[in-house]
Design an enzyme around this catalytic site. Structure first.
Site, short mmCIF file in Angstrom:
data_model
loop_
_atom_site.label_atom_id
_atom_site.label_comp_id
_atom_site.label_asym_id
_atom_site.label_seq_id
_atom_site.Cartn_x
_atom_site.Cartn_y
_atom_site.Cartn_z
N CYS A 266 -3.99 0.90 -3.22
CA CYS A 266 -2.36 1.18 -1.59
C CYS A 266 -3.09 1.72 -1.22
O CYS A 266 -4.45 1.00 -0.36
CB CYS A 266 -2.08 2.69 -2.79
SG CYS A 266 -3.25 3.99 -2.99
N CYS B 154 2.09 -2.84 1.56
CA CYS B 154 1.71 -2.97 0.88
C CYS B 154 -0.14 -3.86 0.97
O CYS B 154 0.46 -5.04 1.63
CB CYS B 154 1.77 -4.18 -0.13
SG CYS B 154 0.93 -3.34 -1.98
N CYS C 263 1.74 0.61 -4.91
CA CYS C 263 2.57 1.16 -3.11
C CYS C 263 4.15 0.34 -3.81
O CYS C 263 4.03 -0.40 -4.85
CB CYS C 263 2.25 0.07 -1.95
SG CYS C 263 2.54 -1.38 -1.83
#
Length: 159
Positions: free
Chosen positions: A7, A87, A79
């Site tokens: 992430c 992302c 994400c």
């Protein structure tokens, strides 16, 4: 096989993915986590929740994807596209899948509501990881196309 949970901040969702996966994974399967822009510390609520669930976070820390100790075989981004979160795109010859999870670290509400948001993120990640580990992993390791299809299917569960 190394699975990277990725992430941006590497403090909450990717940490939970790494810790849950390593808690449940069979021998030979390992998870790591990283962020494209790590904030440098783990989210204390995520750490407390994992400990409450009996999952160790010893040795885990917020790190950059530039500092990985190994090259991953699989990259799972966590994400939240629904929240228009950027992302990160891991480059390299790896199998990629996306398992969007709402970021509980940004949830606003009272204490009970915030705790519930963390529990929801944990439950979604744990369910998906359990589904992943229930796959016929030995045969799918030699069939990356089928493994990707399965991971993409799992990423749509509970979303």
């Amino acid at each position: 096989m190394y699975v990277l949970f990725l992430c941006t901040g590497n403090s909450c969702r990717s940490l939970m993915g790494e810790a849950i996966f390593n808690h449940l994974a069979p021998d030979g399967w390992h998870a790591i986590s990283a962020g494209s822009n790590p904030i440098g510390k783990l989210n204390s609520r995520a750490v407390a929740l994992l400990q409450e669930k009996g999952i160790s976070t010893a040795g885990y820390y917020s790190k950059s994807w530039n500092d990985l100790p190994v090259v991953p075989d699989i990259v799972i981004s966590v994400c939240d596209n629904a929240a228009k979160e950027t992302c990160p795109a891991y480059l390299g010859p790896v199998l990629r899948s996306h398992w969007g999870v709402e970021d509980p670290a940004h949830f606003e509400g009272n204490e009970q509501e915030i705790k519930a948001a963390f529990e929801t993120a944990y439950d979604i990640l744990r369910f998906r990881i359990e589904q992943f580990l229930a796959l016929p992993l030995q045969s799918l390791q030699t069939d990356p196309q089928s493994l990707k299809a399965e991971l993409d299917r799992i990423g749509s569960l509970l979303s």
